[in-house]
Write an enzyme that holds these catalytic residues in place. Sequence first.
Site, mmCIF file in Angstrom:
data_model
loop_
_atom_site.group_PDB
_atom_site.id
_atom_site.type_symbol
_atom_site.label_atom_id
_atom_site.label_comp_id
_atom_site.label_asym_id
_atom_site.label_seq_id
_atom_site.Cartn_x
_atom_site.Cartn_y
_atom_site.Cartn_z
ATOM 1 N N GLU A 226 13.630 27.088 36.485
ATOM 2 C CA GLU A 226 13.275 25.943 37.755
ATOM 3 C C GLU A 226 13.900 26.508 38.707
ATOM 4 O OE1 GLU A 226 14.806 23.542 34.195
ATOM 5 O OE2 GLU A 226 15.225 25.206 34.797
ATOM 6 N N ASP B 148 12.033 29.453 29.202
ATOM 7 C CA ASP B 148 13.405 28.109 30.142
ATOM 8 C C ASP B 148 13.763 28.582 30.996
ATOM 9 O OD1 ASP B 148 14.890 26.127 29.114
ATOM 10 O OD2 ASP B 148 15.910 26.921 27.613
ATOM 11 N N ASP C 150 -6.918 -12.215 -31.025
ATOM 12 C CA ASP C 150 -7.140 -11.079 -30.455
ATOM 13 C C ASP C 150 -8.728 -10.409 -30.071
ATOM 14 O OD1 ASP C 150 -6.581 -10.092 -27.689
ATOM 15 O OD2 ASP C 150 -4.918 -9.287 -28.341
ATOM 16 N N GLU D 160 -13.766 -9.876 -29.216
ATOM 17 C CA GLU D 160 -15.632 -9.592 -27.517
ATOM 18 C C GLU D 160 -16.273 -9.263 -29.056
ATOM 19 O OE1 GLU D 160 -12.036 -9.761 -25.654
ATOM 20 O OE2 GLU D 160 -12.005 -8.263 -27.111
ATOM 21 N N ASP E 220 -6.205 -8.589 -20.451
ATOM 22 C CA ASP E 220 -5.056 -7.816 -19.826
ATOM 23 C C ASP E 220 -5.080 -7.079 -18.242
ATOM 24 O OD1 ASP E 220 -4.735 -7.262 -22.796
ATOM 25 O OD2 ASP E 220 -6.064 -6.195 -23.338
ATOM 26 N N HIS F 149 14.018 19.418 18.727
ATOM 27 C CA HIS F 149 15.224 20.813 18.931
ATOM 28 C C HIS F 149 16.453 20.077 19.485
ATOM 29 C CE1 HIS F 149 15.815 23.796 22.804
ATOM 30 N NE2 HIS F 149 15.559 24.364 21.843
#
Length: 988
Positions: free
Chosen positions: A4, A1, A691, A694, A793, A104
């Site tokens: 520059e 850092d 019900d 089946e 269902d 940051h």
Amino acid sequence: DMNEVANFVKGGINGCTDNKLNYPPFTPSESQMHLQLDYRKHALGKNRFNLIKFPYTPWSDFSESHDVILQIGADICGFFDNSTEELCTCWMQMGTFYPFSCNHKAQGYADQDPAAYGFDSLVVNTSRHYLNIRYTLLPYLYTLFYKAHVKGETVVHPDPFSICSSVSGKKLYVCVMKVVCSLSWRHPMGLIVALDDNKTASGELFWDDGDSRDTVASSDCIHYQFSVANGVLSMQVAHNGYQDPNNLKFENITVLGVTAAPALVAVSDGNTVISLSDSQIQYDIYKQVLHLKNLELELGKDYTVNWEAKISANIDCYPEGSEDQAKCEARGCICEPLSVPLCYYAENHGYITNRNTEFPSQRSRSQDISKLRVEITYLSGRSLLSIFDPENARYEVPVPLDLPAAPETVEGKRDYRVQINDRPFGIQEIRKGTEEVIWDSAVPGLTFSDQFLQISTRLLLEYVYGFGETEHPTYKHSLDFHKYGLFAKDQPPGVSVRTNGDVLQAFLNDSPMIGHLVLPAYWSLGFQLCRYVYSNDTEIADLYRDMKAAQIPYDVQYADIDYMERQMDFTLDQVNFKGLPALVDQMRAEGMRFIFILTKGSYPAFDTGIEKDVFIKWPPEFSNDIVLGKVWPDYPNITVDNSLDWDTQVELFRAFAAFPDFFKTSTAEWWREQIKDIYNNIMMFDGLWIDLNEPASFVHGTVGENCLGNKDSENPPYMPRKFLKHKTLCMNSEQILANGTCVKHYDVHNLYGWAHTKPTYDALLSTTGKRGVVVTRSTYPSSGCWAAHWLGDNYSAWDQLLKSIIGMCLFISGKISITGADICGFFNVAEYEMCLRWMQLGAFYPLSRNHNTINMPRQGPVAWGPEFAAVSRDVLNIRYTLLPYLYTLMYEAHGVTVVKGYLSYGVWYDYHTVRGEFVDMDTPLEKINLHVRVGHILPWQKPENNTHYSRQNALGLIVALNDGGEAKGSLFWDDGEGIGEFCVVVCL
């Protein structure tokens, strides 16, 4: 850092000499030198939180990445100033896709890492979601860096066609990354393929150990080139110098932009080709996305994946699966590794008008019948095809057919002509005039054996519907060798029909006449409420009170098995539901109706049943015992622990149950006596709900799961499911038809619910003296002559709304007019908006019932608050307003269907505004779009809280004129519940 070079004072502690070097005529802004940056990251410097700076940060990234620096990004959420949660949420979403992604913050400001906003904050949830996407796509980003390293390409660049879009009044610039193929970071790996307009795509993958130096120079890496053309994905390894220690594989491939469901998907490694199974392929017809799963493609090998492979017109010779070349050829069939199906019949395979001896019998456990008789009965608009064994009587379905007294003997009066093909044997039915072939079974593969029958036909068109109660994602079915199981359970262009026995019989052209559909009681078309469970009669009373207070129309209240003593039929729980009979009387006095459930059970009704010999038994050669299963009755004096898993509950708490044989006349009489007894001595009712027919059982076959007799009945050569006795009766159980003929349950399994329905309907009519309604779960063709049906269902999920429309329409076209799904779903917790939309949709089901299961919160109209109740009231008021029209449709359904499929051409009037125009339709949560087609007249009536009161109001008409100023309709009206009473029919 700070390189520059940065300084906190100008020049030095003593300032700078005044000369042209320190103070030149032109002073550049802060910048950096673009030198020696191969292994360096770059952050965009100290930015600031504000809504002016923020939008431009990404563009700074992009402009700099066009130079040399690749791993670049801004300080997410800003370096200076305090960040708001909204801005940090948006910035975390954007920063997820920075090449260098770093949050940051400067000293002295509030924390802004995601966790700082709270464990369940929007920032945390958003960050988790989008960072998971980043990590999923890291192999792709890593490959972009490889390409930049080797070829000098960019990692991120702005889309020149980007458009600013407004988000909450703030403008955000959007960058489109060059994503064509992407891969998952973790094991297993995958591909995302985004097809362009030409249906092509390309991409790469670079892979090494992730942190060693010079892997490119040393070739310690893998480099893939991907490309797509003509529906084929090519995965070519350009270089392979690395062995990944994790043995990574490509397991999932997602292809975006596939415009049609694939007939099959073939995967090849260059040596072998495999076809993916149905479970590995998922296609979303609306999003046009193809998902391929569980592929196991090894990293470092070449593959091709073809989703546009063509299906041949061949007929599958090994539909049970697990075929190989030896098994295939043993059946006299052809095995071709790259074909779908893999094993198929030769063109001349099958029967001929004389016995074809060229091919072996197909199944050693079910020998082919050598001689067959074919009968074709000509009717005016259709014909009846029957194929059977002329020498041995076989079971035939006892469904009565409404046929003409005599066949059509005059050729000129027939709409069709029939041709017989000799080799292979087949029948072609051809429509006169157009010469269209409606039925063509002159294809190989006709099979007739004791336990396996198959007939195939070519199709004139690709429009195929029906196939029983299976959850279908689309109304029109796929023709990609999909198999639809038709075994009743609680749970090329061509069609092949396979069955486990009996005879082959088909109506060609038109559907058979199977009797007039039942005309329901008027009140049964009102809204209905049900729940498993209500804890006591007070809960039902409170619900009724709340519905009245909210002024929501409803006619029918149900009681599920919770009203019974230990869930036993024809009993009443004297502890929790002692006041139910009085409540029923009160509600019925106010125009309401009650429906109770009946399943299967034991107790005094069982003792009477023993006397009358009504229960299903073993054949005498095996045992004289009743075949016992387990259903709902509990053992006495126990407390059920609902925290245990289901199978443990069944073992510890469920008592034995017997199954009535409803084919026997004595059973129908016994059933009627039990229904009359509860009506006269316990409490009254208006309809019955049957019900688990089946038939369903909570154990496999019988208690102890040891089915007696020939195991071929339980495990036939061709299986429509895993094993036949799964959660039902043993197939060798004996049932006795009305004429005294003994048959196996194997023969009549799919007819159990059908045989249960008519005795229930007859008992209801004779007991109440009114029309009433029977609601049944298991059905068979002609069940609609006596009963309504709900779709079983279902689940509380958005996709179930569409599937309910498909299921409802399929049943209506199958001649069961009173049908609908459990509104808001039976299983799982309903979500507010989904349930509200479902209430709006369900208001237009022929059978409109809200129902859900135990341990789920209430989901009826008054369970969600006043706004939900108001919307429900509004849409149900529309239903009740239009009940005269729906009732008229039911009247007209005696022999026809209620819902017809129309293409939506022409003008439709908006029901709410009575306008006829083409508009964009808003869909606010409180409204469902409803339209009236031009040229039709709809009768209506002012709604009330239930039909007892609404039927007393004046009638009205909605007339929707067509361009010629014409419209038509009709009205059927009677007392709504009488049997064979007078009525009025008005033609409009």
